[in-house]
Design an enzyme around this catalytic site. Sequence first.
Site, PDB file in Angstrom:
ATOM      1  N   GLY A   1     -37.558 -18.046 -17.597  1.00 44.96           N
ATOM      2  CA  GLY A   1     -37.612 -18.822 -18.827  1.00 44.96           C
ATOM      3  C   GLY A   1     -37.863 -20.283 -18.630  1.00 44.96           C
ATOM      4  N   ASP A   2     -38.168 -20.918 -19.755  1.00 46.40           N
ATOM      5  CA  ASP A   2     -38.019 -22.392 -19.828  1.00 46.40           C
ATOM      6  C   ASP A   2     -38.090 -22.403 -21.106  1.00 46.40           C
ATOM      7  OD1 ASP A   2     -38.911 -24.751 -17.985  1.00 46.40           O
ATOM      8  OD2 ASP A   2     -39.925 -25.131 -19.654  1.00 46.40           O
TER       9      ASP A   2
ATOM     10  N   LYS B   1     -45.730 -22.047 -12.295  1.00 46.41           N
ATOM     11  CA  LYS B   1     -45.129 -22.293 -13.824  1.00 46.41           C
ATOM     12  C   LYS B   1     -46.256 -21.632 -14.711  1.00 46.41           C
ATOM     13  CE  LYS B   1     -41.814 -24.355 -15.927  1.00 46.41           C
ATOM     14  NZ  LYS B   1     -40.528 -24.893 -15.477  1.00 46.41           N
TER      15      LYS B   1
ATOM     16  N   THR C   1     -28.533 -23.798 -15.032  1.00 42.34           N
ATOM     17  CA  THR C   1     -29.080 -25.166 -15.135  1.00 42.34           C
ATOM     18  C   THR C   1     -28.113 -26.079 -15.492  1.00 42.34           C
ATOM     19  OG1 THR C   1     -31.058 -23.994 -15.632  1.00 42.34           O
ATOM     20  CG2 THR C   1     -31.105 -26.219 -15.695  1.00 42.34           C
TER      21      THR C   1
ATOM     22  N   ASN D   1     -30.979 -24.419 -23.827  1.00 40.59           N
ATOM     23  CA  ASN D   1     -30.102 -23.811 -22.848  1.00 40.59           C
ATOM     24  C   ASN D   1     -29.397 -24.600 -21.826  1.00 40.59           C
ATOM     25  OD1 ASN D   1     -30.484 -22.787 -19.591  1.00 40.59           O
ATOM     26  ND2 ASN D   1     -29.324 -21.300 -20.869  1.00 40.59           N
TER      27      ASN D   1
ATOM     28  N   SER E   1     -31.747 -18.152  -9.929  1.00 37.14           N
ATOM     29  CA  SER E   1     -32.833 -17.214 -10.069  1.00 37.14           C
ATOM     30  C   SER E   1     -33.007 -16.625  -8.627  1.00 37.14           C
ATOM     31  CB  SER E   1     -33.956 -17.708 -10.652  1.00 37.14           C
ATOM     32  OG  SER E   1     -34.349 -18.181 -11.968  1.00 37.14           O
TER      33      SER E   1
ATOM     34  N   LYS F   1     -38.706 -28.971  -6.308  1.00 36.15           N
ATOM     35  CA  LYS F   1     -37.430 -28.464  -6.613  1.00 36.15           C
ATOM     36  C   LYS F   1     -37.050 -27.435  -5.929  1.00 36.15           C
ATOM     37  CE  LYS F   1     -37.211 -27.926 -11.199  1.00 36.15           C
ATOM     38  NZ  LYS F   1     -37.224 -27.686 -12.378  1.00 36.15           N
TER      39      LYS F   1
END
Length: 449
Positions: free
Chosen positions: A168-169, A129, A213, A244, A381, A117
């Site tokens: 974040g996630d 991650k 996103t 989100n 980001s 990605k």
Amino acid sequence: MLNNKNKLTPILNQIMQRNVGEKEFHQAVHEVLGSLSPVITRHPEYADDALIERLCEPERQIIFRIPWIDDNGQVCVNRGFRVQFNSALGPCKGGLRFHPSVNLGIIKFLGFEQIFKNALTGMPLGGGKGGADFDPRGRSAREIMRFCQSFMSELHRHIGEYTDVPAGDIGVGGREIGYMFGQFKRLTNRYETGVITGKDLLHGGSHARTEATGYGAVYFFERMLATRGHSLEGQRAIVSGSGNVAIYTIQKLISLGVKVIACSDSNGFIVDEAGIDIDLVRKIKEQHRSRISEYAKLKGSSVKYVADRSIWDVPCTIAIPSATQNELTDDDARTLVKNGLIALGEGANMPCTPEAVHIFQEAGVLFAPGKAVNAGGVATSALEMQQNASRERWTFEETENNLSKIMHNIHDLCYETAEKYDMPGNYISGANIAGFIRVAEAMQALGVV
Ligand code: GLU
């Protein structure tokens, strides 16, 4: 081709054996390696020096204890993770997920996806991650703060502007990023804004990062529809989730003339045939941190709340699953195709099972994978990191403009790569091959490291 498939099979087998029980990681590796034989045929040098084997083994994995004290004075213990998967193109970059389902296999799947990605964005970003098996649901703001502080008390020694930059996630938004940045600053005595992204505007955050996103997914989707002469206007959409990604996907779709009729949370989904009132969803989710069933309670009988069926039973022409991995199964895919679906873009990471993806491809539905569709978050980001490094602040419009260009480039790169490798319209192969080529070239140029 056959030879290269044979060449990749033992590698795949070794990965399965070495990472026992990590089923999401296996799934992600299968998907990527499954696309690579045409590229290895044309460029056997990409597989030299055990490149594929190195690519599938994280550079570093950190697992740690997170002790914290809840509001009743009880000591709780969670498990934290950070997987620094690949830093060939730049510092490791990827979000943190706080969810009870988090385990090493899930973090590795997400970190592996993140490599490709991030490569697709064209920005100087490696992949990583992290997260914890912590359930933020029902926790007070003080509990969340203490948890984030304990999490960062260990994580801070492993991250840095030039090493690894979290964000974040699921379960980690602006509030959590603020608590973690505060603890990082306290422990290191450095106002090092480039160490984490998704920050508040007051602490060096970027305009449009919150929206990125979702907005990015819509920019990609619009361009994908155009390849078959369709437009967004007048489509009937379902966007699963209400976090989100879902919120800002829905907001952008509505602004472009789409009727979004359903969204969900982990308890159930709502159907509003008049079109989702996104401001109300935002209020319920962002301000009150409440359940989506509230929406139906507030709106009355015109809205259906359903807890015992699949959201994908509701007919729609376009779908953007934006909740979580493997949320859309083969049964769902069959129903969607039968009901006239023309296009699907993955807003979440790997929300469709491999069987569902196969059904969409057989049916000729336009399909694009998460690593391309949802790359706008991490791309922004990178824009935040750029602003931090130059101590600048761009306007919302400037930042969104950059985002839309990046998404169009990602789309075109996937589309053109698929054509070049004789798989026109196959965005999965296009994304995997294009991402792989960038990472492979960067890795080979660095030598065996
Ligand atoms: N968690 C997001 C993703 O899945 C964003 C990562 C980031 O901004 O670093 O891509």
